[in-house]
Motif scaffolding. Structure first.
Motif, PDB file in Angstrom:
ATOM      1  N   ARG A 169       0.832  -1.207   0.000  1.00  0.00           N
ATOM      2  CA  ARG A 169       0.000   0.000   0.000  1.00  0.00           C
ATOM      3  C   ARG A 169       0.864   1.254   0.000  1.00  0.00           C
ATOM      4  O   ARG A 169       1.842   1.353   0.739  1.00  0.00           O
ATOM      5  N   ASP A 170       0.468   2.205  -0.851  1.00  0.00           N
ATOM      6  CA  ASP A 170       1.119   3.512  -0.888  1.00  0.00           C
ATOM      7  C   ASP A 170       0.120   4.525  -1.421  1.00  0.00           C
ATOM      8  O   ASP A 170      -1.090   4.280  -1.350  1.00  0.00           O
ATOM      9  N   GLY A 171       0.592   5.627  -2.002  1.00  0.00           N
ATOM     10  CA  GLY A 171      -0.297   6.739  -2.266  1.00  0.00           C
ATOM     11  C   GLY A 171      -0.700   7.006  -3.700  1.00  0.00           C
ATOM     12  O   GLY A 171      -1.561   7.850  -3.945  1.00  0.00           O
ATOM     13  N   VAL A 172      -0.099   6.326  -4.686  1.00  0.00           N
ATOM     14  CA  VAL A 172      -0.411   6.593  -6.090  1.00  0.00           C
ATOM     15  C   VAL A 172      -1.438   5.588  -6.602  1.00  0.00           C
ATOM     16  O   VAL A 172      -1.315   4.388  -6.360  1.00  0.00           O
ATOM     17  N   SER A 173      -2.452   6.084  -7.308  1.00  0.00           N
ATOM     18  CA  SER A 173      -3.412   5.211  -7.978  1.00  0.00           C
ATOM     19  C   SER A 173      -3.167   5.253  -9.479  1.00  0.00           C
ATOM     20  O   SER A 173      -2.857   6.315 -10.035  1.00  0.00           O
ATOM     21  N   VAL A 174      -3.302   4.098 -10.130  1.00  0.00           N
ATOM     22  CA  VAL A 174      -3.012   3.954 -11.554  1.00  0.00           C
ATOM     23  C   VAL A 174      -4.292   3.619 -12.307  1.00  0.00           C
ATOM     24  O   VAL A 174      -5.023   2.692 -11.924  1.00  0.00           O
ATOM     25  N   LEU A 175      -4.562   4.361 -13.378  1.00  0.00           N
ATOM     26  CA  LEU A 175      -5.711   4.116 -14.243  1.00  0.00           C
ATOM     27  C   LEU A 175      -5.209   3.736 -15.629  1.00  0.00           C
ATOM     28  O   LEU A 175      -4.375   4.443 -16.193  1.00  0.00           O
ATOM     29  N   THR A 176      -5.729   2.644 -16.174  1.00  0.00           N
ATOM     30  CA  THR A 176      -5.220   2.179 -17.456  1.00  0.00           C
ATOM     31  C   THR A 176      -6.266   1.397 -18.236  1.00  0.00           C
ATOM     32  O   THR A 176      -7.009   0.597 -17.664  1.00  0.00           O
ATOM     33  N   GLN A 177      -6.318   1.619 -19.532  1.00  0.00           N
ATOM     34  CA  GLN A 177      -7.110   0.760 -20.405  1.00  0.00           C
ATOM     35  C   GLN A 177      -6.490  -0.626 -20.506  1.00  0.00           C
ATOM     36  O   GLN A 177      -7.183  -1.621 -20.574  1.00  0.00           O
ATOM     37  N   SER A 178      -5.190  -0.687 -20.527  1.00  0.00           N
ATOM     38  CA  SER A 178      -4.474  -1.924 -20.829  1.00  0.00           C
ATOM     39  C   SER A 178      -4.247  -2.769 -19.577  1.00  0.00           C
ATOM     40  O   SER A 178      -3.619  -2.322 -18.615  1.00  0.00           O
ATOM     41  N   GLY A 193      10.354  -1.969  -4.653  1.00  0.00           N
ATOM     42  CA  GLY A 193      10.026  -1.526  -3.309  1.00  0.00           C
ATOM     43  C   GLY A 193       9.019  -0.404  -3.235  1.00  0.00           C
ATOM     44  O   GLY A 193       8.881   0.250  -2.204  1.00  0.00           O
ATOM     45  N   ALA A 194       8.275  -0.156  -4.330  1.00  0.00           N
ATOM     46  CA  ALA A 194       7.274   0.907  -4.348  1.00  0.00           C
ATOM     47  C   ALA A 194       5.879   0.312  -4.271  1.00  0.00           C
ATOM     48  O   ALA A 194       5.667  -0.869  -4.580  1.00  0.00           O
ATOM     49  N   GLY A 195       4.911   1.128  -3.879  1.00  0.00           N
ATOM     50  CA  GLY A 195       3.554   0.634  -3.707  1.00  0.00           C
ATOM     51  C   GLY A 195       2.547   1.432  -4.509  1.00  0.00           C
ATOM     52  O   GLY A 195       2.883   2.340  -5.274  1.00  0.00           O
ATOM     53  N   VAL A 196       1.272   1.097  -4.313  1.00  0.00           N
ATOM     54  CA  VAL A 196       0.163   1.784  -4.958  1.00  0.00           C
ATOM     55  C   VAL A 196      -0.987   1.870  -3.962  1.00  0.00           C
ATOM     56  O   VAL A 196      -1.024   1.155  -2.966  1.00  0.00           O
ATOM     57  N   ALA A 197      -1.936   2.753  -4.272  1.00  0.00           N
ATOM     58  CA  ALA A 197      -3.193   2.771  -3.523  1.00  0.00           C
ATOM     59  C   ALA A 197      -4.191   1.872  -4.244  1.00  0.00           C
ATOM     60  O   ALA A 197      -4.605   0.834  -3.739  1.00  0.00           O
ATOM     61  N   ARG A 198      -4.525   2.260  -5.475  1.00  0.00           N
ATOM     62  CA  ARG A 198      -5.480   1.490  -6.262  1.00  0.00           C
ATOM     63  C   ARG A 198      -4.999   1.422  -7.714  1.00  0.00           C
ATOM     64  O   ARG A 198      -4.435   2.383  -8.227  1.00  0.00           O
ATOM     65  N   VAL A 199      -5.229   0.291  -8.368  1.00  0.00           N
ATOM     66  CA  VAL A 199      -4.955   0.141  -9.803  1.00  0.00           C
ATOM     67  C   VAL A 199      -6.267  -0.279 -10.451  1.00  0.00           C
ATOM     68  O   VAL A 199      -6.916  -1.236 -10.009  1.00  0.00           O
ATOM     69  N   ASP A 220     -10.723  10.923  -3.158  1.00  0.00           N
ATOM     70  CA  ASP A 220     -10.243   9.757  -2.418  1.00  0.00           C
ATOM     71  C   ASP A 220      -9.058  10.123  -1.535  1.00  0.00           C
ATOM     72  O   ASP A 220      -7.980  10.460  -2.033  1.00  0.00           O
ATOM     73  N   GLU A 221      -9.230  10.041  -0.231  1.00  0.00           N
ATOM     74  CA  GLU A 221      -8.169  10.417   0.695  1.00  0.00           C
ATOM     75  C   GLU A 221      -6.969   9.474   0.622  1.00  0.00           C
ATOM     76  O   GLU A 221      -5.854   9.865   0.960  1.00  0.00           O
ATOM     77  N   ALA A 222      -7.182   8.250   0.173  1.00  0.00           N
ATOM     78  CA  ALA A 222      -6.080   7.283   0.096  1.00  0.00           C
ATOM     79  C   ALA A 222      -5.165   7.542  -1.094  1.00  0.00           C
ATOM     80  O   ALA A 222      -4.047   7.023  -1.151  1.00  0.00           O
ATOM     81  N   THR A 223      -5.613   8.334  -2.057  1.00  0.00           N
ATOM     82  CA  THR A 223      -4.857   8.601  -3.279  1.00  0.00           C
ATOM     83  C   THR A 223      -4.174   9.956  -3.200  1.00  0.00           C
ATOM     84  O   THR A 223      -4.829  10.984  -3.130  1.00  0.00           O
ATOM     85  N   LYS A 224      -2.833   9.961  -3.222  1.00  0.00           N
ATOM     86  CA  LYS A 224      -2.051  11.198  -3.196  1.00  0.00           C
ATOM     87  C   LYS A 224      -1.798  11.746  -4.598  1.00  0.00           C
ATOM     88  O   LYS A 224      -1.604  12.944  -4.789  1.00  0.00           O
ATOM     89  N   ALA A 225      -1.741  10.851  -5.585  1.00  0.00           N
ATOM     90  CA  ALA A 225      -1.461  11.250  -6.970  1.00  0.00           C
ATOM     91  C   ALA A 225      -2.037  10.180  -7.891  1.00  0.00           C
ATOM     92  O   ALA A 225      -2.284   9.046  -7.465  1.00  0.00           O
ATOM     93  N   VAL A 226      -2.241  10.555  -9.162  1.00  0.00           N
ATOM     94  CA  VAL A 226      -2.840   9.641 -10.129  1.00  0.00           C
ATOM     95  C   VAL A 226      -1.925   9.498 -11.341  1.00  0.00           C
ATOM     96  O   VAL A 226      -1.411  10.500 -11.856  1.00  0.00           O
ATOM     97  N   ALA A 227      -1.732   8.248 -11.794  1.00  0.00           N
ATOM     98  CA  ALA A 227      -0.988   7.970 -13.025  1.00  0.00           C
ATOM     99  C   ALA A 227      -1.953   7.400 -14.052  1.00  0.00           C
ATOM    100  O   ALA A 227      -2.683   6.449 -13.764  1.00  0.00           O
ATOM    101  N   LEU A 228      -1.958   7.985 -15.244  1.00  0.00           N
ATOM    102  CA  LEU A 228      -2.892   7.605 -16.308  1.00  0.00           C
ATOM    103  C   LEU A 228      -2.157   7.002 -17.493  1.00  0.00           C
ATOM    104  O   LEU A 228      -1.201   7.599 -18.000  1.00  0.00           O
ATOM    105  N   TYR A 229      -2.599   5.835 -17.955  1.00  0.00           N
ATOM    106  CA  TYR A 229      -2.151   5.268 -19.227  1.00  0.00           C
ATOM    107  C   TYR A 229      -3.342   5.366 -20.167  1.00  0.00           C
ATOM    108  O   TYR A 229      -4.391   4.774 -19.913  1.00  0.00           O
ATOM    109  N   ILE A 230      -3.194   6.140 -21.231  1.00  0.00           N
ATOM    110  CA  ILE A 230      -4.335   6.438 -22.101  1.00  0.00           C
ATOM    111  C   ILE A 230      -4.077   5.941 -23.518  1.00  0.00           C
ATOM    112  O   ILE A 230      -3.078   6.284 -24.141  1.00  0.00           O
ATOM    113  N   GLU A 231      -5.023   5.145 -24.019  1.00  0.00           N
ATOM    114  CA  GLU A 231      -5.028   4.809 -25.441  1.00  0.00           C
ATOM    115  C   GLU A 231      -5.981   5.740 -26.184  1.00  0.00           C
ATOM    116  O   GLU A 231      -5.667   6.242 -27.254  1.00  0.00           O
TER     117      GLU A 231
END
Length: 468
Positions: A169-178, A193-199, A220-231
């Motif tokens: 568990r960590d603070g970044v959430s990842v959104l992806t089509q793929s 050694g890195a984590g995520v909040a939600r994928v 979302d309080e659990a998400t500090k930042a968002v990473a987007l993979y966009i097609e």
């Protein structure tokens, strides 16, 4: 399909996606005790995540699976189903949804065989969309992995942990089509050694898309930042609104793929995505304040650094190293990324000369040489005035005999107190990575090449010179 396309009618009945991310019950449709079935892996994943809610296997062929009562259809379950995971053939998904399913709030449809298969699959996906709308069910997929959530302990991924490692568990959430991208970045982040909040892997986006998820993650309080993979983005206005709203509250970093014809063709073949003109996406990122990155490696570096640090307002980098050549490489990479490596003031140089050994070079980069001790790194950080830099890159080569892994705790304590990001670069092989793990144990991300450390710095400074 252009990103400025007009708003489309939204499938489903509500915008609130809480039940996907805070579920109390999950039905696994197509559950099986056969280890070769995807559904068996999903059930195993949920149990290994220690999901606290109810799990309802659904399969008319069994009365019980893995000690759990098995139901012949979702309509037989008396309780509400927050998430129904469909792990059955495409046609069977449609047949199941034609039956009573009023107790299902959300669906994760991992099944493939829809739009990505061409005209026949596209027709089935249109039918799926109509059924979901008729039933009032929000859905992710089809053709997706679904949700890996370290907050609610949900894991719908059908790839075993022995093959794809799960991050902590960590603070970044990842959104992806793929789905393959989701699995790849999770595996690599966990390995480093890195984590995520939600994928969230949402595949063909028959309903829930990146805009819906951005709206949820913004609050979302659990998400500090968002990473987007966009097609592709099919609803440009909705995306602009959702992205702008999210960026006001936390950093959003995006990788757009399918920029050119071969990549766009490949995207269409695996999720049915129509990528649109890249220039429209570039303008959208700039307008909303999204930090655009150019490659998978940059997005991964962004995830690692944003787990620990927030963006800064400047581009000045202080470099501290125990190897002159590495320092030069980092300085060159900074300049190429649009960052600055300023000369230190005469006052700063005097202070550094007083506190560091005579063998150290006290310009920027500060070179502590192979005679370095742990305390020299801390002294270099402490004696450089905070107002002369916006973040620091600290590079450690572990060959010097007097340098120990104890330096990690000392640098971490400084970073906690100074209010400036301190990025760790630790190039090298097995021995170096073993010692560098002392940093990850303290919660500090480690970057294994000068270039990756600079990419992380560029994200914190606004994105590799692309964002002004």
């Amino acid at each position: 399909m252009d990103i400025e396309e007009a708003d489309k009618e939204k499938t489903g009945t509500e915008n609130n996606l809480d039940f996907f991310f805070k579920p109390e019950s999950i039905a696994l449709i197509g559950a099986s005790p056969n280890p070769e079935k995807l559904s068996h892996t999903i059930l195993k994943s949920l149990r290994e995540m220690n999901f606290k809610g109810k799990i309802y296997p659904v399969n008319p062929g069994y009365e019980e699976i893995e000690g759990l009562k098995c139901y012949s259809a979702p309509g037989e379950i008396n309780n509400r189903i927050d998430i129904a995971i469909f792990a059955i053939p495409a046609r069977a998904v449609l047949d199941t949804l034609k039956e009573p399913a009023g107790n299902i709030k959300g669906a994760v449809i991992v099944s493939s065989g829809f739009r990505e298969m061409g005209p026949g699959g596209m027709k089935m996906e249109d039918e799926l969309r109509d059924l979901l709308k008729e039933k009032g069910i929000r859905a992710m997929g089809p053709n997706c992995l679904g949700i890996y959530d370290t907050v609610s302990n949900v894991d719908t991924f059908f790839i075993e942990r022995e093959k794809i490692e799960r991050p902590v568990r960590d603070g970044v959430s990842v959104l992806t089509q793929s789905g393959s991208f989701a699995a790849m970045i999770m595996d690599e982040l966990a390995n480093e050694g890195a984590g995520v909040a939600r994928v969230v892997s949402y595949g063909n986006k028959v309903d829930v898309n990146e805009s819906d998820c951005l709206e949820f993650l913004a609050e979302d309080e659990a998400t500090k930042a968002v990473a987007l993979y966009i097609e592709s983005v099919s609803d440009g206005r909705k995306f602009l609104k959702a992205a702008s709203g999210c960026v006001k509250k936390k950093p959003v970093v995006a990788l757009k793929v399918g920029k050119r014809e071969p990549g766009a063709r490949a995207a269409s073949s695996h999720t049915g995505a129509i990528s649109g003109m890249y220039e429209a996406y570039e303008a959208a990122f700039r307008k909303t304040g999204i930090i655009e990155v150019a490659s998978y490696e940059e997005l991964k570096d962004a995830c690692k650094v944003l787990n620990r640090y927030s963006p800064v307002n400047g581009k000045r980098v202080l470099i501290i190293t125990d190897g002159g050549g590495i320092g030069i490489s980092i300085a060159d990479a900074c300049e190429e990324a649009g960052l600055r490596v300023p000369e230190l003031s005469e006052a700063a140089v005097r202070k550094l000369k007083e506190k560091l050994p005579a063998f150290a070079s006290v310009r920027n980069p500060v070179d502590l040489t192979g005679s370095v001790r742990d305390e020299h790194y801390v002294a270099a950080l402490q004696e450089t005035p905070y107002e002369e830099y916006d973040l620091a890159i600290v590079s450690l080569l572990w060959g010097p005999p007097l340098l120990t892994e104890g330096v990690a705790e000392k640098i971490k304590n400084f970073a906690d107190s100074c209010g400036k990001p301190v990025i760790i670069s630790s190039p090298g092989g097995k021995f170096s990575r073993e010692l560098a793990s002392a940093f990850t144990k303290t919660g500090m991300p480690v970057f294994f090449s000068p270039e990756s450390a600079v990419r992380a710095a560029a994200v914190l400074c606004g994105g590799n010179g692309r964002q002004k």
